[in-house]
Design a protein around this motif. Sequence first.
Motif, PDB file in Angstrom:
ATOM      1  N   LEU A 227      41.972  15.570  53.996  1.00  0.00           N
ATOM      2  CA  LEU A 227      41.728  14.285  53.334  1.00  0.00           C
ATOM      3  C   LEU A 227      40.874  14.474  52.090  1.00  0.00           C
ATOM      4  CD1 LEU A 227      41.816  11.167  53.263  1.00  0.00           C
ATOM      5  CD2 LEU A 227      39.785  11.187  54.735  1.00  0.00           C
ATOM      6  N   MET A 228      39.854  15.308  52.186  1.00  0.00           N
ATOM      7  CA  MET A 228      39.000  15.582  51.040  1.00  0.00           C
ATOM      8  C   MET A 228      39.797  16.211  49.907  1.00  0.00           C
ATOM      9  SD  MET A 228      35.583  17.992  50.945  1.00  0.00           S
ATOM     10  CE  MET A 228      36.528  19.469  51.337  1.00  0.00           C
ATOM     11  N   ARG A 229      40.687  17.147  50.222  1.00  0.00           N
ATOM     12  CA  ARG A 229      41.495  17.809  49.197  1.00  0.00           C
ATOM     13  C   ARG A 229      42.467  16.835  48.530  1.00  0.00           C
ATOM     14  NH1 ARG A 229      38.179  22.006  48.822  1.00  0.00           N
ATOM     15  NH2 ARG A 229      37.887  23.060  50.833  1.00  0.00           N
ATOM     16  N   ILE A 230      43.090  15.972  49.349  1.00  0.00           N
ATOM     17  CA  ILE A 230      44.077  15.042  48.815  1.00  0.00           C
ATOM     18  C   ILE A 230      43.404  13.997  47.928  1.00  0.00           C
ATOM     19  CG2 ILE A 230      45.768  13.272  49.430  1.00  0.00           C
ATOM     20  CD1 ILE A 230      46.616  16.223  49.860  1.00  0.00           C
ATOM     21  N   CYS A 231      42.247  13.514  48.343  1.00  0.00           N
ATOM     22  CA  CYS A 231      41.514  12.546  47.513  1.00  0.00           C
ATOM     23  C   CYS A 231      41.150  13.145  46.156  1.00  0.00           C
ATOM     24  CB  CYS A 231      40.248  12.072  48.238  1.00  0.00           C
ATOM     25  SG  CYS A 231      40.561  10.969  49.619  1.00  0.00           S
ATOM     26  N   GLU A 232      40.797  14.418  46.162  1.00  0.00           N
ATOM     27  CA  GLU A 232      40.452  15.086  44.901  1.00  0.00           C
ATOM     28  C   GLU A 232      41.684  15.328  44.055  1.00  0.00           C
ATOM     29  OE1 GLU A 232      38.204  19.192  43.433  1.00  0.00           O
ATOM     30  OE2 GLU A 232      38.162  18.579  45.544  1.00  0.00           O
ATOM     31  N   TRP A 233      42.807  15.661  44.701  1.00  0.00           N
ATOM     32  CA  TRP A 233      44.032  15.986  43.960  1.00  0.00           C
ATOM     33  C   TRP A 233      44.705  14.734  43.384  1.00  0.00           C
ATOM     34  CZ3 TRP A 233      49.286  16.432  46.680  1.00  0.00           C
ATOM     35  CH2 TRP A 233      50.298  16.736  45.758  1.00  0.00           C
ATOM     36  N   ILE A 234      44.891  13.712  44.194  1.00  0.00           N
ATOM     37  CA  ILE A 234      45.651  12.532  43.781  1.00  0.00           C
ATOM     38  C   ILE A 234      44.782  11.493  43.088  1.00  0.00           C
ATOM     39  CG2 ILE A 234      47.071  10.613  44.604  1.00  0.00           C
ATOM     40  CD1 ILE A 234      48.100  12.395  46.805  1.00  0.00           C
ATOM     41  N   PHE A 235      43.607  11.212  43.653  1.00  0.00           N
ATOM     42  CA  PHE A 235      42.791  10.102  43.152  1.00  0.00           C
ATOM     43  C   PHE A 235      41.607  10.554  42.297  1.00  0.00           C
ATOM     44  CE2 PHE A 235      44.581   8.862  47.307  1.00  0.00           C
ATOM     45  CZ  PHE A 235      45.401   7.811  46.898  1.00  0.00           C
ATOM     46  N   GLY A 236      41.371  11.855  42.243  1.00  0.00           N
ATOM     47  CA  GLY A 236      40.242  12.347  41.471  1.00  0.00           C
ATOM     48  C   GLY A 236      38.896  12.004  42.084  1.00  0.00           C
ATOM     49  N   ILE A 237      38.880  11.700  43.378  1.00  0.00           N
ATOM     50  CA  ILE A 237      37.641  11.347  44.078  1.00  0.00           C
ATOM     51  C   ILE A 237      37.093  12.605  44.745  1.00  0.00           C
ATOM     52  CG2 ILE A 237      36.613   9.945  45.896  1.00  0.00           C
ATOM     53  CD1 ILE A 237      38.847   7.921  45.470  1.00  0.00           C
ATOM     54  N   HIS A 238      35.871  12.973  44.419  1.00  0.00           N
ATOM     55  CA  HIS A 238      35.257  14.176  44.963  1.00  0.00           C
ATOM     56  C   HIS A 238      34.361  13.787  46.147  1.00  0.00           C
ATOM     57  CE1 HIS A 238      36.645  16.624  41.546  1.00  0.00           C
ATOM     58  NE2 HIS A 238      36.358  15.553  40.804  1.00  0.00           N
ATOM     59  N   LEU A 239      34.891  13.955  47.349  1.00  0.00           N
ATOM     60  CA  LEU A 239      34.121  13.655  48.555  1.00  0.00           C
ATOM     61  C   LEU A 239      33.287  14.870  48.938  1.00  0.00           C
ATOM     62  CD1 LEU A 239      36.892  11.891  50.693  1.00  0.00           C
ATOM     63  CD2 LEU A 239      35.149  10.813  49.272  1.00  0.00           C
ATOM     64  N   LYS A 240      32.007  14.676  49.101  1.00  0.00           N
ATOM     65  CA  LYS A 240      31.122  15.765  49.517  1.00  0.00           C
ATOM     66  C   LYS A 240      31.017  15.739  51.036  1.00  0.00           C
ATOM     67  CE  LYS A 240      28.372  16.394  45.335  1.00  0.00           C
ATOM     68  NZ  LYS A 240      28.869  17.768  45.139  1.00  0.00           N
ATOM     69  N   ILE A 241      31.924  16.456  51.675  1.00  0.00           N
ATOM     70  CA  ILE A 241      31.959  16.524  53.131  1.00  0.00           C
ATOM     71  C   ILE A 241      31.427  17.870  53.573  1.00  0.00           C
ATOM     72  CG2 ILE A 241      33.457  16.479  55.161  1.00  0.00           C
ATOM     73  CD1 ILE A 241      35.356  14.671  53.663  1.00  0.00           C
ATOM     74  N   ASN A 242      30.511  17.845  54.525  1.00  0.00           N
ATOM     75  CA  ASN A 242      29.962  19.083  55.073  1.00  0.00           C
ATOM     76  C   ASN A 242      30.959  19.671  56.066  1.00  0.00           C
ATOM     77  OD1 ASN A 242      28.503  21.118  56.357  1.00  0.00           O
ATOM     78  ND2 ASN A 242      26.571  20.027  56.156  1.00  0.00           N
ATOM     79  N   LEU A 243      31.723  20.672  55.616  1.00  0.00           N
ATOM     80  CA  LEU A 243      32.743  21.257  56.477  1.00  0.00           C
ATOM     81  C   LEU A 243      32.139  22.063  57.622  1.00  0.00           C
ATOM     82  CD1 LEU A 243      35.429  22.357  53.863  1.00  0.00           C
ATOM     83  CD2 LEU A 243      35.316  20.265  55.224  1.00  0.00           C
TER      84      LEU A 243
END
Length: 304
Positions: A95-111
């Motif tokens: 989800l974090m990768r897709i948000c960054e790829w499609i919407f340009g939203i950079h989610l800072k998730i602690n993996l």
Amino acid sequence: MSNEYSVTTSYVEVPFPRIKMEPVTTTHPTKINIVVPVIPEPARNIMDLVLLTAGVSLNASLGLFIVLNSTMYNSTNCYVVSLVLSNFVILFEPLMRICEWIFGIHLKINLDYVFIMSFGTSILTIILLNVETYIVICQKNSPLRKSFLKASSAIKGIIFIWTAIVMAASIELHLYDHFEKEIVDDIYVSSTVMFLIFPLLVFIILNYFILYNLTMSKSTSGTWPGKDVKRFVFLIGVHMGFFLTVVPYRVTRAISLISRRNDTMIEITYTMVKTYPIILPIISFLTSIKRNPRRQRQETSVVI
């Protein structure tokens, strides 16, 4: 001489000098589960989109199928719902990768938190599934059988698992923030060994007794006990799915921390983890289908 004297003096004054430990410092919230991309970015993005879409749809379907059907309220399906929730935690990464790829939203998730939570809750839930299967098949006359198989008992066990793993993950991540990298690596490796050796022993011992009991039933009655075999097949499917997709990444990551890093193997096994949310619903749906020999049609029953 003055320098030599000062060193000697400091040694006498502080016979046990403190070693200054530099904590792990990084602006990224993740300190362990950082993956160096090896797969080309376009292929990785498409792969994450497929895995996210399939994972969300299959797990949502399975979860709703159980929750909205009152006939599905049993202890086994409670554990399945727990595994579904753990799968949704895994899906935070794509989800974090897709948000960054499609919407340009950079989610800072602690993996680190994502993988500690998903790994811990999954493996402890599978342990409860093993214990339940052992009691159902091998302890048919046990006075604890009825109380253990209640849905309420399973819910209490699941709440305990998630609470314990949340606390353990918080403690482990807190340690990551206050120790140097070498000690952080040792903590992660020790945690991996602890969460693999003990469950493996439980799985081997309980499954041996279960298989032995099924074999004795077959030799006594001449036929395999259908419901018990079906339950055991579901358990083995969950085992294989988890140990073939989730465990390799955890082991590879631990090995890479104590030896030379292998970025290719890490990303391959990292991708395998994201396939587990697809595998579990498929196993559950396949084992929930039984054939009516008279009508020769398939009907959907409870997961177990």
